[in-house]
Design a protein around this motif. Structure first.
Motif, short mmCIF file in Angstrom:
data_model
loop_
_atom_site.label_atom_id
_atom_site.label_comp_id
_atom_site.label_asym_id
_atom_site.label_seq_id
_atom_site.Cartn_x
_atom_site.Cartn_y
_atom_site.Cartn_z
N ASN A 19 44.87 35.47 39.84
CA ASN A 19 45.03 35.44 38.46
C ASN A 19 44.79 35.50 37.85
OD1 ASN A 19 47.45 36.22 40.87
ND2 ASN A 19 46.26 38.23 40.81
N THR A 20 44.66 34.29 37.22
CA THR A 20 44.63 32.81 36.09
C THR A 20 43.31 32.79 35.92
OG1 THR A 20 46.50 31.48 36.31
CG2 THR A 20 44.74 30.55 34.59
N GLU A 21 42.76 32.41 36.97
CA GLU A 21 41.26 32.21 37.45
C GLU A 21 40.54 34.12 37.09
OE1 GLU A 21 42.81 29.69 40.53
OE2 GLU A 21 43.11 31.55 39.54
N MET A 22 41.19 34.97 37.21
CA MET A 22 39.98 36.31 37.07
C MET A 22 40.49 36.64 35.50
SD MET A 22 41.31 40.45 38.77
CE MET A 22 40.71 39.98 40.09
N ASN A 23 41.69 36.26 35.16
CA ASN A 23 40.94 36.06 33.82
C ASN A 23 40.17 35.36 33.03
OD1 ASN A 23 43.83 37.32 33.68
ND2 ASN A 23 45.04 35.51 32.74
N TYR A 24 39.58 34.52 33.42
CA TYR A 24 38.01 33.86 32.35
C TYR A 24 36.83 34.01 33.27
CZ TYR A 24 41.98 31.59 29.37
OH TYR A 24 43.14 32.12 28.84
N TRP A 25 36.93 34.67 34.12
CA TRP A 25 36.00 35.35 35.08
C TRP A 25 34.88 35.49 34.21
CZ3 TRP A 25 37.51 39.06 39.70
CH2 TRP A 25 38.17 37.10 41.23
N GLY A 26 34.74 36.28 33.16
CA GLY A 26 34.11 36.90 32.68
C GLY A 26 34.19 35.87 31.29
N ALA A 27 34.22 35.15 30.68
CA ALA A 27 34.88 34.32 29.71
C ALA A 27 33.11 33.57 29.18
CB ALA A 27 35.09 33.46 29.84
N TRP B 125 44.31 44.82 39.96
CA TRP B 125 43.03 43.09 39.73
C TRP B 125 42.50 43.18 41.07
CZ3 TRP B 125 43.68 39.84 44.02
CH2 TRP B 125 44.99 40.03 44.39
N ALA B 126 43.05 44.03 42.46
CA ALA B 126 42.02 43.55 43.47
C ALA B 126 41.37 44.76 43.30
CB ALA B 126 43.55 44.17 44.78
N LEU B 127 41.36 45.86 43.20
CA LEU B 127 40.10 46.96 42.56
C LEU B 127 38.76 46.37 42.04
CD1 LEU B 127 41.95 49.98 41.70
CD2 LEU B 127 41.08 49.40 43.67
N ALA B 128 39.99 45.58 40.43
CA ALA B 128 38.49 44.80 39.66
C ALA B 128 37.55 43.80 40.20
CB ALA B 128 39.59 43.75 38.86
N TRP B 129 38.06 43.00 41.55
CA TRP B 129 37.47 41.88 42.05
C TRP B 129 36.55 42.49 42.93
CZ3 TRP B 129 40.68 37.52 45.57
CH2 TRP B 129 39.50 36.77 46.32
N ARG B 130 36.96 43.99 43.74
CA ARG B 130 36.23 44.73 44.75
C ARG B 130 34.83 45.66 43.90
NH1 ARG B 130 40.36 47.09 48.74
NH2 ARG B 130 41.95 44.96 48.82
N VAL B 131 35.38 45.22 42.28
CA VAL B 131 34.09 46.22 41.69
C VAL B 131 32.99 44.53 41.93
CG1 VAL B 131 33.06 46.18 39.61
CG2 VAL B 131 35.22 47.64 40.10
N ALA B 132 33.16 43.18 41.22
CA ALA B 132 32.73 42.49 41.48
C ALA B 132 31.71 41.99 42.53
CB ALA B 132 33.58 41.01 40.64
N LEU B 133 32.59 42.14 43.99
CA LEU B 133 32.37 42.03 44.94
C LEU B 133 30.46 43.06 45.53
CD1 LEU B 133 35.73 40.96 46.51
CD2 LEU B 133 33.37 39.03 46.81
N TYR C 31 35.44 34.89 48.76
CA TYR C 31 35.44 34.24 47.77
C TYR C 31 33.71 33.37 47.44
CZ TYR C 31 35.72 29.94 44.81
OH TYR C 31 35.71 28.88 43.95
N PRO C 32 33.57 33.79 48.93
CA PRO C 32 31.53 32.35 48.65
C PRO C 32 30.76 33.69 48.50
CG PRO C 32 32.43 32.88 50.99
CD PRO C 32 33.80 32.77 50.47
N LEU C 33 31.24 34.77 48.20
CA LEU C 33 29.89 35.77 47.76
C LEU C 33 30.56 36.36 46.05
CD1 LEU C 33 28.00 38.44 48.33
CD2 LEU C 33 30.08 39.61 48.56
N TYR C 34 32.13 36.31 45.81
CA TYR C 34 32.40 36.11 44.33
C TYR C 34 33.70 35.34 44.12
CZ TYR C 34 32.45 37.92 39.61
OH TYR C 34 33.19 37.55 38.09
N PRO C 35 34.28 35.01 43.35
CA PRO C 35 32.81 34.02 42.22
C PRO C 35 32.60 33.13 42.81
CG PRO C 35 35.69 33.35 42.60
CD PRO C 35 35.43 34.25 43.30
#
Length: 779
Positions: free
Chosen positions: A373-381, A625-633, A591-595
């Motif tokens: 969750n903390t890492e996701m906060n900064y994925w797009g920074a 947040w899990a939906l957000a991860w799946r968008v990026a994946l 994880y090895p696909l994204y981030p």
């Protein structure tokens, strides 16, 4: 770029957020009563404590042996009984400022409240009787104060009573035109999910006392008068009123006691208020907007016309329909706004709720949940051109090196540093769980230092700043890698693995029962592979630590390959095991696909296909947040339609009147805060990153244009996105096709890179000051 409404907030998740990275406010905008929920990012329970468990290393060795023998239940029980320590402390609410307004008789009419993302400004306008009222409010970073102006279009018509309330131990006093909230935080606050007879504790011994804090409000009317009341301040018959608020705590860093060694906190508040009053509202607003826009205006996104004529609740109600593409540009820019507002150089990093929290015992303590969750906060920074807002995370990681270095030695007999799945302002690095049965599924996860160090390396890649890498980045990455080298063990195939291991918060069925601990997991080995690879790259870039480099290169050669299961999916654990919850919210093994960037459609197509199959099996429904991860994946699988179908769910309205209902499913609240549920800000930041990844992706040497552009968002433009190749990108597109891309170099040294579009590639050479324009015909 506005969130606007026809009614005031009736609960917290309808209020609108303001912040300067440190000081946060939720603005309710009631006409008859204004309520402002206040936060200060360093106001946490507790004080520095050592939670390392003497003798834990021996239990870890025993658990490793059991895991290698595939005695997974025994390994889990041993860990839970002997190496899981105290929970983190809690992020706390500062208090509430209330303004009871006095109006002429008559109905409230023409009501409209809004949050202007372009200016980081909230505004309320309405009429009462025949008088028109306006309230404007912002939280200034350059002047470190919250400012509100209340005005009327007739003289003498602004009257109000101001008061403070606070859930913590605090007193309210008044002097002249000031109101002061002065208090102390608890010594201990148990997490909301822990059944405790005494969850909030205030200790009397000085060495166990919590941090001190204050908030000071100054009221400055034009005309009228200010009167002191026992419970606050009263303003009568003013033409307008300006309110200035400053707040500070005694927090003096994670390793100094906030009561015995705390910073001065009252004097700075009074200094900031005096300086702000001297500047006046107009000058403060001008400085605030100018400073804020230097960040916000770096990126522009247009995805087509939106229904800006409708209030946000109506725009969200149509979430399933492809009628308002402007909503997704708003969601993207809202994520950028929230990051600027909750994470600035010198502040604490954005926590589970950014900086906005109303609860004494917030969900999951509103802490730093560092198993995603903390890492996701900064994925797009970095990509969305806010690298400065990434800096507080670097500061936290640097401090975790200190506490985590001790934990690595005591718990694992290892060099370097380790952290687990939770941390707090005191840089807790030990596994939490408090010896609870079944807690290893989340608590025993010693991989976060590796994941966090990837953010440090990314910060270097986007900037090309070798001084940062040498002085700050490499020491962090090196120490994360050293820990992993020391804990790797040879398995029966002669490969090096980290055992025992868990896949965050997920379980498999073993001997007919749910179990969390296995030999190793895909995510574990992906993070280790990435960390060692990054550390090795640093050694080569800096020409240092050649023996260490050789050790890492040898270890990298012996790490196991990723495995594909009988259903064509990427395996989550070291062997094919039945999932306890097939649609689990975490997608940890991807994880090895994204981030991460170890799997890609172009370079590892078989593994990419296994990732696609994994996502199909996981399903499209999950928490926010899990939906957000799946968008990026899905974006990294170059499937724009699938990414978009899940992105739409991020705008699905969730009933905030029952925000603690975990079973509602992911979406967003009326103020567009991400709903886990309850509120977690990671899905706001994750959605912002996901949209960016749909439009542009990058590695050190490649830039992919429009890799996952869906039909519904096929016409528009984006400018200002940054890449790991040292280039900023602007792209215009129409009906799903590239019209024009402009790439501008940002590095002094000339570099060749590859630009990819729809499977075709183009080599370009760029350096600082150079730009190149490309159209579809160039590929």
């Amino acid at each position: 770029m506005e969130l606007w409404y026809k009614e005031p907030a009736s609960y917290w998740e309808e209020a609108l957020p303001l912040g300067n990275g440190r000081l946060g406010a939720m603005v309710w905008s009631g006409a008859k009563q204004e309520k402002i929920s206040l936060n200060e990012d360093s106001l946490w329970s507790g004080y520095p404590q050592n939670h390392d468990i003497p003798g834990a290393r021996e239990y870890y060795r025993q658990a490793r042996r059991l895991a290698m023998e595939k005695k997974y239940e025994e390994a889990q029980a041993l860990l839970e009984q002997n190496v899981l320590g105290e929970f983190t402390q809690s992020y706390l609410p500062l208090g509430e400022l209330t303004l009871d307004m006095v109006h002429p008789e008559g109905e409230i009419q023409n009501y409209r409240r809004l949050l202007d993302l372009g200016k980081a400004l909230s505004r309320l306008q309405y009429s009462a009787g025949k008088v028109n009222y306006v309230r404007e409010m912002f939280v200034s970073a350059p002047d470190q104060v919250m400012v509100m102006r209340i005005s009327a279009d007739r003289p003498g018509m602004v009257s109000l009573k101001a008061g403070f309330s606070c859930q913590l131990r605090a007193e309210v006093s008044t002097e002249e035109n000031r109101m002061i909230l002065d208090g102390i935080a608890p010594s201990q606050v148990d997490p909301s999910y822990v059944d405790s007879p005494d969850p909030v504790i205030y200790e009397e011994a000085p060495e166990k006392k919590g941090m001190l804090f204050c908030a000071v409000l100054a009221i400055e009317p034009v005309g009228g008068e200010v009167k002191r009341l026992p419970e606050g301040l009263e303003v009568s018959n003013a033409d307008s009123v300006t309110l200035f608020l400053a707040a500070r705590t005694s927090f003096n860093g994670p390793f100094r006691h906030p009561f015995l060694e705390g910073k001065p906190y009252k004097e700075p508040c009074f200094r900031e208020l005096l300086a702000a009053q001297k500047s006046g509202y107009d000058r403060l607003l001008e400085r605030h907007v100018k400073e804020y826009q230097q960040y916000f205006n770096r990126v522009c996104l247009d995805l087509g016309p939106g229904r800006e004529d409708l209030p946000i609740p109506q725009r969200l109600a149509d979430w399933e329909k492809d009628v308002d593409p402007g909503r997704y540009a708003l969601l993207f820019q809202y994520g950028r706004y929230l990051l600027i507002s909750s994470s600035r150089p010198g502040t604490q990093p954005a926590n589970l709720q950014g900086i906005w929290n109303q609860h004494m015992r917030a969900p999951w303590s509103s802490n730093y949940t560092i198993n995603i969750n903390t890492e996701m906060n900064y994925w797009g920074a970095e990509t969305v051109n806010l690298p400065e807002m990434h800096e507080p995370l670097m500061d936290l990681i640097n401090n975790l090196r200190v506490s985590g270095g001790k934990t690595a030695e005591i718990h694992y007999n290892a060099r370097g540093f380790v952290s687990h799945h939770n941390s707090d302002i005191w840089c807790l690095s030990t596994p939490v769980g408090n010896r609870g049965k079944g807690t290893a599924v989340y608590a025993f996860w010693p991989l976060s230092a590796g994941w966090l160090s990837a953010h440090v390396y990314d910060h270097y890649l986007f900037s090309g700043d070798l001084d940062f890498l040498r002085q700050t980045g490499y020491p962090i990455i090196r120490d994360a890698a050293r820990f992993f080298l020391d804990v790797l063990v040879e398995n029966e195939d002669g490969k090096l693995i980290f055992a025992p291991s868990t896949s965050p918060e997920n379980q498999f069925i073993y001997h007919g029962k749910p179990c969390a601990v296995s030999q190793t997991t895909t995510m574990t080995m992906a993070i280790i592979r990435e960390t060692l690879g990054n550390a090795a790259a640093c050694c080569r870039l800096l020409g240092t630590d050649q023996e260490f480099l050789a050790e890492m290169e040898a270890a990298l050669e012996r790490l196991p390959e990723y495995r594909i299961g009988s259903r064509g999916e990427l395996l989550e654990w070291n062997e094919e095991l039945e999932e306890n919850e097939p649609t689990h919210r975490h997608s940890s093994h991807l994880y090895p696909l994204y981030p991460g960037r170890q799997i890609s459609v172009e370079k590892t197509p078989e593994l990419a296909e296994a990732c696609r199959r994994t996502l199909e099996l996981r399903g499209d429904e999950s928490t926010g947040w899990a939906l957000a991860w799946r968008v990026a994946l899905w974006a990294h699988l170059h499937n724009g339609e699938k990414a978009y179908s899940i992105l739409k769910k991020q705008l699905r309205p969730v009933d905030g009147s029952d925000p603690m209902n975990y079973r509602q499913g992911g979406g967003c609240y009326p103020n567009m805060f991400g709903a886990h549920p309850p509120f977690q800000i990671d899905s706001n930041f994750g959605s912002c990153a996901g949209i960016a990844e749909m439009l542009m992706q990058s590695t050190e040497n490649e830039i992919a244009l429009l890799p996952a552009l869906p039909r519904a968002l096929g016409t528009g433009m984006v400018s200002g996105l940054r890449t790991r190749a040292g280039v900023t990108v602007a792209v215009n597109f129409r009906e799903g096709r590239l019209e024009k891309a402009e790439l501008k170099g940002t590095r002094p040294k000339e570099r060749e890179m590859t630009v990819c579009y729809k499977g075709r590639k183009k080599k370009v050479i760029l350096k600082e000051g150079m730009s190149v324009s490309l159209t579809e015909a160039d590929f």
